[in-house]
Design an enzyme around this catalytic site. Structure first.
Site, mmCIF file in Angstrom:
data_model
loop_
_atom_site.group_PDB
_atom_site.id
_atom_site.type_symbol
_atom_site.label_atom_id
_atom_site.label_comp_id
_atom_site.label_asym_id
_atom_site.label_seq_id
_atom_site.Cartn_x
_atom_site.Cartn_y
_atom_site.Cartn_z
ATOM 1 N N LYS A 113 13.945 0.828 3.860
ATOM 2 C CA LYS A 113 13.278 2.280 4.611
ATOM 3 C C LYS A 113 14.026 3.661 3.660
ATOM 4 O O LYS A 113 13.176 4.019 3.528
ATOM 5 C CB LYS A 113 12.733 2.289 5.816
ATOM 6 C CG LYS A 113 12.169 0.656 6.172
ATOM 7 C CD LYS A 113 10.649 0.861 6.303
ATOM 8 C CE LYS A 113 10.216 -0.553 6.999
ATOM 9 N NZ LYS A 113 9.149 -0.608 6.355
ATOM 10 N N GLY A 159 -3.907 1.780 7.854
ATOM 11 C CA GLY A 159 -2.130 0.786 8.577
ATOM 12 C C GLY A 159 -2.960 -0.192 7.692
ATOM 13 O O GLY A 159 -4.250 -0.577 7.240
ATOM 14 N N HIS A 160 -2.112 -1.722 7.929
ATOM 15 C CA HIS A 160 -2.252 -2.707 7.936
ATOM 16 C C HIS A 160 -2.848 -3.360 8.757
ATOM 17 O O HIS A 160 -3.723 -4.610 7.784
ATOM 18 C CB HIS A 160 -0.907 -3.747 7.444
ATOM 19 C CG HIS A 160 0.361 -2.918 8.199
ATOM 20 N ND1 HIS A 160 -0.333 -3.475 9.713
ATOM 21 C CD2 HIS A 160 1.188 -3.311 8.369
ATOM 22 C CE1 HIS A 160 1.108 -2.767 9.984
ATOM 23 N NE2 HIS A 160 1.535 -2.790 9.731
ATOM 24 N N LYS A 206 5.818 2.187 -3.591
ATOM 25 C CA LYS A 206 7.574 1.705 -3.375
ATOM 26 C C LYS A 206 7.906 0.263 -3.498
ATOM 27 O O LYS A 206 9.281 0.414 -4.053
ATOM 28 C CB LYS A 206 7.494 1.549 -1.643
ATOM 29 C CG LYS A 206 8.837 1.178 -1.323
ATOM 30 C CD LYS A 206 8.844 1.607 0.250
ATOM 31 C CE LYS A 206 10.194 1.697 0.575
ATOM 32 N NZ LYS A 206 10.384 1.843 1.981
ATOM 33 N N GLY A 225 0.913 -0.475 -0.183
ATOM 34 C CA GLY A 225 -0.227 0.244 0.117
ATOM 35 C C GLY A 225 0.719 1.498 0.275
ATOM 36 O O GLY A 225 0.478 2.624 -0.081
#
Length: 492
Positions: free
Chosen positions: A380, A206-207, A111, A99
């Site tokens: 990241k 959020g996941h 990403k 996501g």
């Protein structure tokens, strides 16, 4: 709750309901149908948000998890591999959380489409790993991507390139929730549109949203009908999250009445992981404790490596029938993460989110497995990218493994300054990636570039002060060195 607070809460909920209905009225029929399901989930979250006051944990009740509930990976591995790896794999689905955008690394779009190694993107590597599994064991493990409204369109365009690979790919979309004004607690969206004044009005929650959106999409039922039993969920930017046959065998070999419905892979904390969520024992349940839930007075204690020794890698193995059961009974109780944001215009909003691992307390016979650090290799930042592009790792069938030539198994600590934040800037500063096999620590700050075939060993610190520039010459070997000042190397 006092009578006044209760009235106020009801008023907030009624206003929210009214606003959401007004928003739905601006959508076409198909869009409104999807969004209504999203809004049902949002209203449930909002209702709980209004009821919960203060930290969601009582610090005094927190205990370390009992020995048997977090097993060392070696004990799982000692059980060996299943007799039929193929039939085990055919009951598995790999789910990647897809996501997120690449904005923190200066990239537009998803990403997962950033190149990380030999022109391969995160998505390429994932597809290669699963295809390799399917070919090696003559299996049929599908890949499922959980996209968000930010990544769905771009991801679907790219998926066409995998049509001839031996892996079935499914996608479903995370919910789209409205950001709410911090003061009025009402949505800031003016319509269901996503452009113009509404660009910042929405967010993926959020996941933890995976359970509801997976069910709502119809994909969960489809996979259950195919005889799938477990999903292996991980972040698409964690290059260490490959299918582990030993953990899979452990899950499949339990007797039916003692089936473990949830495994969280944890690993030992280092100084770099102090913010990661940890597993605790709380009122007789294993529970995930995130830094956002910790009362301010205890944050330092939470970050300590002595009391909380492990953290959640977000590699999770979850029973599909159990997800279905918990969703149908509406008994998945995920703690709310309140994420405050300030938008470009200065407006303060809040996002209500949940985390996928927080559901561990709702599943039966849940456990943690303390896995080697190699299963946690997230990218990241550009500092992480430098590590995975270097000769520290070798690439085989989409999987990265630490090079045999490195004498100690720890990863070097790399800190690149702000000139390296964006991937494009980062790439222009290296003619090629330095040899880092013997590196322990690298800090680079300021305007620094690296020539070809540079070798870095031990601790290397390179600082170019404001207005200065340092060009590390081609073929340089820096071992335990601090480099500062100004060094320009120009073509003549």
């Amino acid at each position: 709750m006092t009578e006044f607070e209760e009235k106020l809460r009801q008023q907030h909920e009624a206003s929210m309901h009214q606003e959401l209905e007004a928003l739905l009225a601006t959508a076409n029929k198909a869009e409104a149908e999807v969004s209504r399901k999203d809004f049902d989930g949002f209203k449930n979250l909002f209702h709980r948000f209004l009821q919960v006051k203060g930290p969601s944990v009582d610090w005094a009740k927190i205990k370390r998890p009992p020995e048997e509930s977090v097993q060392p990976y070696d004990r799982i591995k000692a059980k060996g591999l299943p007799g039929s790896i193929t039939s085990c794999l055919n009951k598995l689905v790999v789910v990647k959380l897809n996501g997120g955008l690449g904005t923190s690394m200066g990239c537009k779009g998803p990403k997962s489409l950033i190149s990380v190694r030999n022109e391969n993107t995160f998505l390429d590597l994932t597809v290669q790993q699963i295809e390799h599994l399917n070919k090696t064991f003559n299996a049929d493990v599908p890949l499922v991507l959980m996209n968000s409204f930010n990544t769905d369109e771009d991801t679907k365009k790219i998926l066409q390139k995998y049509t001839h690979h031996r892996v079935k790919i499914h996608t479903f979309n995370q919910s789209r929730y409205p950001r709410i004004n911090k003061e009025s607690l009402l949505p800031i969206a003016k319509s269901m549109g996503m452009n113009g004044e509404n660009t910042e009005a929405w967010y993926p929650p959020g996941h933890g949203d995976i359970y509801a959106s997976f069910c709502n999409s119809g994909l969960l039922d489809k996979l259950l009908a195919e005889g799938r039993e477990y999903i292996f969920v991980s972040n698409i930017d964690n290059l260490g999250a490959t299918v582990d046959l030993f953990i899979l065998h452990h899950l499949m070999s339990q007797p039916a009445d003692k089936r473990c419905e949830f495994v969280m892979e944890v690993t030992d904390k280092t100084r770099a992981d102090v913010k990661g969520g940890t597993l605790i024992q709380y009122e007789d349940h294993l529970r995930l404790l995130e830094i956002a839930q910790v009362p301010k007075a205890h944050v330092d204690e939470f970050k300590s490596v002595t009391k909380f020794k492990i953290f959640n890698t977000n590699n999770l193995w979850i029973s599909l029938p159990a997800i279905k059961r918990l969703q149908e009974n509406n008994s998945m109780d995920l703690e709310i993460i309140v994420n405050p944001k300030t938008l470009d215009g200065g407006l303060n909003v809040i996002q209500l989110e949940t985390a996928v691992g927080a559901a561990i307390k709702s599943f039966k016979n849940a456990m943690g497995v303390n896995v080697p650090r190699s299963r946690f290799l997230p990218v990241k930042t550009s500092s992480d990218l430098l590590l995975v592009m270097s000769n520290l790792y070798s690439l085989d069938a989409g999987s990265l493994t630490m090079s045999k030539k490195r004498e100690f198994p720890t990863t070097p600590h790399v800190k690149l300054g702000s000139s390296f934040t964006k991937v494009q800037d980062f790439l222009t500063r290296f003619e090629n990636i330095p040899d880092m096999l013997e590196l322990d620590h690298l800090t680079v700050s300021g305007d620094v570039t690296f020539g070809k075939n540079v070798s870095l060993k031990g601790t290397v610190i390179i600082i170019a002060n404001h207005g200065d520039r340092i060009d590390i010459p081609a073929g340089a070997m820096l071992e335990n060195k601090i480099v500062s000042g100004n060094l320009r190397i120009l073509d003549h």
